[in-house]
Design a protein around this motif. Structure first.
Motif, short mmCIF file in Angstrom:
data_model
loop_
_atom_site.label_atom_id
_atom_site.label_comp_id
_atom_site.label_asym_id
_atom_site.label_seq_id
_atom_site.Cartn_x
_atom_site.Cartn_y
_atom_site.Cartn_z
N TYR A 132 13.57 25.73 64.65
CA TYR A 132 14.34 25.62 63.41
C TYR A 132 13.72 26.54 62.36
CZ TYR A 132 16.57 21.62 65.57
OH TYR A 132 17.28 20.82 66.43
N ARG A 209 17.08 18.54 56.40
CA ARG A 209 17.17 19.41 57.59
C ARG A 209 16.12 19.08 58.65
NH1 ARG A 209 15.64 24.01 56.17
NH2 ARG A 209 15.41 23.76 53.93
N TRP A 210 14.94 18.56 58.25
CA TRP A 210 13.85 18.38 59.22
C TRP A 210 13.75 16.96 59.78
CZ3 TRP A 210 11.06 22.28 61.39
CH2 TRP A 210 11.18 23.54 60.79
N PRO A 213 15.36 16.60 63.56
CA PRO A 213 14.54 17.34 64.54
C PRO A 213 13.13 16.74 64.71
CG PRO A 213 15.74 18.88 63.16
CD PRO A 213 15.97 17.52 62.57
#
Ligand code: BYC
Length: 333
Positions: A132, A209-210, A213
């Protein structure tokens, strides 16, 4: 027919003997595992135990050195000298972790060149998380907090891994990861406490966003994890993927509250019956897509590693020439 079946040639006898010997060795090995002994490099071990360790340790080593790339991307753009110095030290630590781990894997009889060749040709995996992109400075703080936080959760139990050289490497790695996690969290706290609205929004965007993941780092759900059962039995893994993921969520939610950010999961809620946080469904299609080489940065990460290997050929040649010269001088003396 009858006589043929009864006749046991010297080869068959040797095979039978070997099997009995193997069985004894296997039993002795399993007894040592059950007793909690460390297995050392020169000890006998089943082939599958050796292969599992080489797979896991080399993938772990690859993750460390590929993990240098997303953070390395921000060294020249760190906002202050202090943050730059911390980031430089952290990225250097990850390189060091890679070296301890390659060395631990080498004790199992696989060379570093073989392991790197497997990485460069796409035969070996590395952690999905490093595919990513790091889009803003807040990503660096979030990597420290969530990615290193997940790494510690996964790696502390590995300090009790049944294979001695791996367990010992992990002790030092965990100490350093703990510093990495704290510096990431402190950098986010600073932005959330003293930052502008735009900087606070940047932190929230990076967390959005993290988060998922990071949960994927622990690997597939236990029911879909082909390696877990055997690795748990051999004491290579001490906790399952789902157990570790749950521990990570439980530890991280209060930290998010203290930070003043939200986690991007509407199903996240404390469950007092289970004494754990419930959380939403992970997008396993995304996970397998990234693991299969089709994440946002897979191609870039691999190309960068291959280029670094090719560009470093002269250094390896010079080091070997120097070692040869020293050996010749020592022989002559
Ligand atoms: N990404 O049967 P499973 C770091 C693969 S470095 C990619 O559960 P296992 C850090 C798995 O390899 C973080 N692949 O496997 C560095 C297997 O494929 P193969 C790395 C994944 O081994 C710099 C297949 O899926 N940490 O923390 O029992 C900066 C089935 O999985 C992933 C380690 O490597 C994934 N996320 O359990 C900051 C720790 N998950 O090999 C931080 C050591 C699964 O059969 N490793 N796969 O083709 C482990 O603890 C275990 O290997 C795992 C997977 C929990 C990762």
């Amino acid at each position: 027919m009858y006589t043929q079946a009864m006749s046991v040639g010297p080869q068959d006898q040797a095979a039978k003997l070997q099997t009995a010997e193997e069985q004894q060795r296997n039993q002795a090995f399993e007894a040592r595992i059950d007793a909690g002994d460390f297995i050392e490099a020169k000890d006998w071990m089943p082939d599958h135990y050796r292969k599992t360790l080489v797979r896991q340790i080399s993938q772990h080593a690859h993750s460390e050195i590929v993990g240098m790339l997303p953070e390395g991307n921000w060294i020249t753009r760190a906002p202050t000298l202090k943050r730059k110095a911390i980031l430089l030290a952290k990225v250097q630590d990850e390189g060091g972790h890679g070296l301890y781990l390659y060395s631990a894997a080498e004790t199992l009889g696989t060379s570093r060149d073989q392991m790197l060749d497997a990485l460069h040709t796409g035969r070996a995996k590395y952690s999905s998380i490093f595919n990513y992109p790091t889009l803003t400075w807040a990503d660096i703080g979030v990597i420290g907090w969530l990615v290193d936080g997940a790494a510690i959760m996964n790696q502390v139990p590995l300090c009790r891994c049944s294979y001695g050289p791996y367990a010992r490497a992990m002790i030092r790695i965990c100490r350093e990861e703990s510093f990495h996690q704290r510096q990431g969290y402190e950098s986010l706290l600073t932005m959330m406490r003293d930052g502008t609205d735009a900087q606070k929004a940047m932190v929230q965007d990076a967390v959005n966003r993290w988060w998922w993941p990071s949960l994927m780092m622990f690997g597939p759900a236990d029911k879909d994890s082909p390696n877990s059962e055997q690795s748990m039995r051999w004491g290579i893994k001490r906790l399952t993927n789902d157990e570790l993921r749950q521990k990570f969520v439980d530890a991280t939610v209060p930290q998010a509250e203290l930070l003043g950010i939200t986690l991007p999961d509407p199903d996240l809620a404390w469950n007092s019956e289970r004494d754990h946080y419930d959380f939403g469904a992970i997008d396993w299609n995304e996970f397998w897509r990234v693991v299969g080489g089709n994440g946002p940065c897979n191609t870039d990460r691999l190309q960068t590693r291959v280029k670094a290997w090719d560009d470093g050929a002269w250094v390896r040649e010079a080091a070997l020439a120097h070692a040869r010269k020293r050996a010749t001088q020592a022989q002559a003396a």
